[in-house]
Motif scaffolding. Structure first.
Motif, PDB file in Angstrom:
ATOM      1  N   ARG A   1      74.127  42.526  43.583  1.00 54.02           N
ATOM      2  CA  ARG A   1      72.718  42.278  43.262  1.00 54.02           C
ATOM      3  C   ARG A   1      72.278  43.075  42.041  1.00 54.02           C
ATOM      4  NH1 ARG A   1      69.404  44.966  47.299  1.00 54.02           N
ATOM      5  NH2 ARG A   1      69.764  46.664  45.852  1.00 54.02           N
ATOM      6  N   ASP A   2      72.709  44.328  41.949  1.00 55.29           N
ATOM      7  CA  ASP A   2      72.269  45.211  40.867  1.00 55.29           C
ATOM      8  C   ASP A   2      73.052  45.019  39.583  1.00 55.29           C
ATOM      9  OD1 ASP A   2      70.461  46.211  42.684  1.00 55.29           O
ATOM     10  OD2 ASP A   2      71.644  48.000  43.163  1.00 55.29           O
ATOM     11  N   GLY A   3      73.997  44.093  39.581  1.00 55.23           N
ATOM     12  CA  GLY A   3      74.756  43.804  38.372  1.00 55.23           C
ATOM     13  C   GLY A   3      75.848  44.807  38.073  1.00 55.23           C
ATOM     14  N   LEU A   4      76.212  45.633  39.035  1.00 53.36           N
ATOM     15  CA  LEU A   4      77.264  46.613  38.805  1.00 53.36           C
ATOM     16  C   LEU A   4      78.639  45.958  38.786  1.00 53.36           C
ATOM     17  CD1 LEU A   4      75.973  49.500  41.119  1.00 53.36           C
ATOM     18  CD2 LEU A   4      75.744  49.303  38.630  1.00 53.36           C
ATOM     19  N   ALA A   5      78.696  44.715  39.228  1.00 57.51           N
ATOM     20  CA  ALA A   5      79.969  43.995  39.258  1.00 57.51           C
ATOM     21  C   ALA A   5      79.839  42.726  38.415  1.00 57.51           C
ATOM     22  CB  ALA A   5      80.336  43.671  40.701  1.00 57.51           C
ATOM     23  N   ASN A   6      79.431  42.902  37.164  1.00 58.71           N
ATOM     24  CA  ASN A   6      79.234  41.744  36.282  1.00 58.71           C
ATOM     25  C   ASN A   6      80.542  41.141  35.791  1.00 58.71           C
ATOM     26  OD1 ASN A   6      76.502  41.721  36.494  1.00 58.71           O
ATOM     27  ND2 ASN A   6      76.132  42.910  34.636  1.00 58.71           N
ATOM     28  N   GLU A   7      81.546  41.956  35.650  1.00 57.48           N
ATOM     29  CA  GLU A   7      82.830  41.455  35.166  1.00 57.48           C
ATOM     30  C   GLU A   7      83.478  40.614  36.264  1.00 57.48           C
ATOM     31  OE1 GLU A   7      84.997  44.968  34.265  1.00 57.48           O
ATOM     32  OE2 GLU A   7      83.396  45.759  32.999  1.00 57.48           O
ATOM     33  N   PRO A   8      84.164  39.536  35.903  1.00 56.22           N
ATOM     34  CA  PRO A   8      84.764  38.657  36.906  1.00 56.22           C
ATOM     35  C   PRO A   8      85.708  39.391  37.869  1.00 56.22           C
ATOM     36  CG  PRO A   8      84.855  37.621  34.745  1.00 56.22           C
ATOM     37  CD  PRO A   8      84.326  39.005  34.544  1.00 56.22           C
ATOM     38  N   GLU A   9      86.483  40.333  37.353  1.00 54.57           N
ATOM     39  CA  GLU A   9      87.418  41.059  38.214  1.00 54.57           C
ATOM     40  C   GLU A   9      86.669  41.896  39.255  1.00 54.57           C
ATOM     41  OE1 GLU A   9      90.438  44.715  37.678  1.00 54.57           O
ATOM     42  OE2 GLU A   9      90.763  43.057  36.259  1.00 54.57           O
ATOM     43  N   ARG A  10      85.594  42.578  38.816  1.00 55.20           N
ATOM     44  CA  ARG A  10      84.788  43.389  39.744  1.00 55.20           C
ATOM     45  C   ARG A  10      84.055  42.502  40.746  1.00 55.20           C
ATOM     46  NH1 ARG A  10      81.801  48.348  36.683  1.00 55.20           N
ATOM     47  NH2 ARG A  10      83.496  49.814  37.009  1.00 55.20           N
ATOM     48  N   MET A  11      83.553  41.380  40.275  1.00 54.92           N
ATOM     49  CA  MET A  11      82.867  40.453  41.173  1.00 54.92           C
ATOM     50  C   MET A  11      83.831  39.941  42.239  1.00 54.92           C
ATOM     51  SD  MET A  11      80.416  38.199  38.684  1.00 54.92           S
ATOM     52  CE  MET A  11      79.394  37.473  39.941  1.00 54.92           C
ATOM     53  N   ASP A  12      85.049  39.636  41.792  1.00 56.03           N
ATOM     54  CA  ASP A  12      86.058  39.133  42.721  1.00 56.03           C
ATOM     55  C   ASP A  12      86.407  40.198  43.766  1.00 56.03           C
ATOM     56  OD1 ASP A  12      87.855  37.048  43.540  1.00 56.03           O
ATOM     57  OD2 ASP A  12      89.491  38.311  42.755  1.00 56.03           O
ATOM     58  N   ARG A  13      86.561  41.447  43.330  1.00 54.60           N
ATOM     59  CA  ARG A  13      86.862  42.545  44.272  1.00 54.60           C
ATOM     60  C   ARG A  13      85.719  42.740  45.263  1.00 54.60           C
ATOM     61  NH1 ARG A  13      89.364  46.813  40.347  1.00 54.60           N
ATOM     62  NH2 ARG A  13      87.174  46.941  39.858  1.00 54.60           N
ATOM     63  N   ALA A  14      84.477  42.730  44.768  1.00 53.86           N
ATOM     64  CA  ALA A  14      83.320  42.924  45.647  1.00 53.86           C
ATOM     65  C   ALA A  14      83.207  41.773  46.648  1.00 53.86           C
ATOM     66  CB  ALA A  14      82.039  43.048  44.827  1.00 53.86           C
ATOM     67  N   ALA A  15      83.387  40.538  46.156  1.00 51.09           N
ATOM     68  CA  ALA A  15      83.313  39.377  47.050  1.00 51.09           C
ATOM     69  C   ALA A  15      84.447  39.431  48.071  1.00 51.09           C
ATOM     70  CB  ALA A  15      83.367  38.083  46.244  1.00 51.09           C
ATOM     71  N   GLY A  16      85.637  39.795  47.630  1.00 52.47           N
ATOM     72  CA  GLY A  16      86.769  39.919  48.550  1.00 52.47           C
ATOM     73  C   GLY A  16      86.510  40.974  49.610  1.00 52.47           C
ATOM     74  N   SER A  17      85.921  42.077  49.205  1.00 49.32           N
ATOM     75  CA  SER A  17      85.583  43.137  50.145  1.00 49.32           C
ATOM     76  C   SER A  17      84.555  42.647  51.164  1.00 49.32           C
ATOM     77  CB  SER A  17      85.043  44.356  49.402  1.00 49.32           C
ATOM     78  OG  SER A  17      84.677  45.366  50.307  1.00 49.32           O
ATOM     79  N   LEU A  18      83.579  41.876  50.687  1.00 45.74           N
ATOM     80  CA  LEU A  18      82.575  41.315  51.601  1.00 45.74           C
ATOM     81  C   LEU A  18      83.219  40.369  52.613  1.00 45.74           C
ATOM     82  CD1 LEU A  18      79.566  40.623  49.220  1.00 45.74           C
ATOM     83  CD2 LEU A  18      79.557  42.095  51.238  1.00 45.74           C
ATOM     84  N   VAL A  19      84.128  39.526  52.149  1.00 45.84           N
ATOM     85  CA  VAL A  19      84.799  38.579  53.045  1.00 45.84           C
ATOM     86  C   VAL A  19      85.641  39.334  54.078  1.00 45.84           C
ATOM     87  CG1 VAL A  19      86.568  36.772  53.153  1.00 45.84           C
ATOM     88  CG2 VAL A  19      84.769  36.650  51.433  1.00 45.84           C
ATOM     89  N   ARG A  20      86.463  40.283  53.616  1.00 45.64           N
ATOM     90  CA  ARG A  20      87.311  41.039  54.546  1.00 45.64           C
ATOM     91  C   ARG A  20      86.479  41.817  55.560  1.00 45.64           C
ATOM     92  NH1 ARG A  20      89.718  41.888  49.771  1.00 45.64           N
ATOM     93  NH2 ARG A  20      88.890  43.996  49.552  1.00 45.64           N
TER      94      ARG A  20
END
Length: 177
Positions: free
Chosen positions: A96-115
């Protein structure tokens, strides 16, 4: 007052003792024991009341222990649920705060949310099964299990994560017969 002979005095004394024991049990003093004298009906009643008090006392102790275990279990559940919820909140906040704007960071954050959400669902499913088991609503199907096969399957299912963590299998823990 009528003069009482020895048999009548003994009868009254036994009645008083049984009545005192009943009063003690009624007031919650389950440690009280009625003295048992002789082998007459009063001794049998006293013995039965003492055994009843012993059984009730044991049942109360078991109920208190069950209540203590349930309180501990609820505290453990709250702790286990807090961790994944905190992780999900942190990852969602980062997105939400844009700390994961890069695709790789977004993917890691989303993966962490799913797991983490999968872990949370697994915990909730386990809790539901435990409650069904506690309510005797979950059928238990007993069957023979080869413990070597079971252990080998458990070890095999954790090999990848153990390898990633740098843990290796020593020859003494080999699963082959």
């Amino acid at each position: 007052e009528l003069p009482l002979g020895a048999p009548e005095r003994d009868l009254v004394a036994h009645l008083v003792e049984v009545a005192e024991g009943a009063a003690a049990y009624e007031s919650g003093d389950l440690a009280h024991r009625i003295s048992i004298k002789g082998g007459d009906e009063f001794a049998q009643v006293a013995e039965a009341m003492n055994q009843m008090a012993e059984r009730v006392s044991g049942q109360i102790e078991r109920l208190e222990e069950d209540a203590r275990r349930r309180r501990q279990f609820l505290a453990d559940v709250a702790h286990e649920l807090r961790s994944p919820v905190t992780t999900m909140r942190t990852m969602a906040g980062a997105l939400r705060d844009g700390l994961a704007n890069e695709p790789e960071r977004m993917d890691r954050a989303a993966g962490s949310l799913v797991r983490t959400s999968e872990r949370l669902l697994h915990l909730i499913t386990d809790l539901l099964e435990l409650s069904k088991l506690d309510l005797r609503e979950l059928p238990i199907h007993r069957r023979e299990v080869d413990l070597r096969e079971f252990a080998a399957a458990v070890v095999g299912s954790h090999m990848a994560s153990a390898s990633q963590a740098g843990t290796t299998q020593s020859p003494s823990t080999s699963t082959s017969p």
